[in-house]
Enzyme design. Sequence first.
Site, PDB file in Angstrom:
ATOM      1  N   TYR A 134      58.368 -60.384 -32.991  1.00  0.00           N
ATOM      2  CA  TYR A 134      58.799 -61.425 -32.049  1.00  0.00           C
ATOM      3  C   TYR A 134      59.138 -60.816 -30.695  1.00  0.00           C
ATOM      4  O   TYR A 134      58.741 -61.341 -29.644  1.00  0.00           O
ATOM      5  CB  TYR A 134      60.013 -62.156 -32.626  1.00  0.00           C
ATOM      6  CG  TYR A 134      60.520 -63.299 -31.776  1.00  0.00           C
ATOM      7  CD1 TYR A 134      59.806 -64.480 -31.668  1.00  0.00           C
ATOM      8  CD2 TYR A 134      61.730 -63.193 -31.092  1.00  0.00           C
ATOM      9  CE1 TYR A 134      60.270 -65.536 -30.902  1.00  0.00           C
ATOM     10  CE2 TYR A 134      62.213 -64.237 -30.334  1.00  0.00           C
ATOM     11  CZ  TYR A 134      61.478 -65.413 -30.232  1.00  0.00           C
ATOM     12  OH  TYR A 134      61.957 -66.449 -29.465  1.00  0.00           O
ATOM     13  N   ASN A 173      55.145 -73.975 -21.102  1.00  0.00           N
ATOM     14  CA  ASN A 173      54.712 -73.316 -22.330  1.00  0.00           C
ATOM     15  C   ASN A 173      55.926 -73.051 -23.224  1.00  0.00           C
ATOM     16  O   ASN A 173      56.600 -72.034 -23.093  1.00  0.00           O
ATOM     17  CB  ASN A 173      54.005 -72.003 -21.996  1.00  0.00           C
ATOM     18  CG  ASN A 173      52.650 -72.217 -21.357  1.00  0.00           C
ATOM     19  OD1 ASN A 173      51.837 -72.998 -21.834  1.00  0.00           O
ATOM     20  ND2 ASN A 173      52.392 -71.520 -20.255  1.00  0.00           N
ATOM     21  N   SER A 211      62.597 -65.256 -24.199  1.00  0.00           N
ATOM     22  CA  SER A 211      63.793 -65.009 -25.003  1.00  0.00           C
ATOM     23  C   SER A 211      64.540 -63.808 -24.435  1.00  0.00           C
ATOM     24  O   SER A 211      63.947 -62.956 -23.766  1.00  0.00           O
ATOM     25  CB  SER A 211      63.393 -64.712 -26.453  1.00  0.00           C
ATOM     26  OG  SER A 211      64.479 -64.227 -27.212  1.00  0.00           O
TER      27      SER A 211
END
Length: 267
Positions: free
Chosen positions: A150, A84, A137
């Site tokens: 985000y 993904n 991240s």
Amino acid sequence: MQLSDCRVVLTGATGGIGLALVEHLCAAGAQVLAVTRQPAALATLVARYPLQLHQVTADLRTSAGRHAVVEAARHLGGVNLLLNGAGVNRFALIEQLDDHDIADMLTVNVIATLQLTRAMLPILRSQPHALVVNVGSTYGSIGYPGYAVYCASKFALRGFSEALRRELADTEVNVLYVAPRATRTSMNSAAAMALNKALGASVDEPQRVAHEVMGAIQKDLNELYLGWPEKLFVRLNGLLPGVVDRALRKQLPVIRSFIHTHENPPQ
């Protein structure tokens, strides 16, 4: 997992990291089903690896798009690796974002990823061994100004990865969470890259990230955090968040100046 034995569904295949992952996987002998909304960007790699690289054009935000990916995976004969990698970002203060910006970031980065993973699990569980790789991240562990939405999406993806790994602990499906630091891709605006330069932050090339991900897949790891001192900051933020609070507060004037004074188009 041996890369040459992998049959892969890779989302976000035409992003900076995505293209590098496609190249590394095909070079290692894997069969790759590349999911993208921009198939023309794969033309060079399709010409180089015509027997290994397959593609499906799909919008993962839609049920029809996710169904197309699952059907293409079945047509490939099943897959043992779901990677993904699809994601979107926007460097902006939250009050600069409208409802659509927020909804789209959460839909692509979280909701569509969870929905596709759920749909793919029966195929993955039918394999002798399978792996789900979620590309997160460093900002999935450290809340950073200018990236509130985000960060929210990547914190969610990290939690999902941990919970899913535990949910599947008595199966042959493992889950790997990958946390790159700043990477030189088109997803990062000119303002974001200028801020990284001003703060002296290291920026990785997509090929390096892809190389590290390949190693983690081969070792069947659970987590991969890239970059130093970013790994240290992740630990520090977990143990002593107040220290990170104070450090980032000092950076706020610089962060705000780059958000307000540099061109920062939606990604």
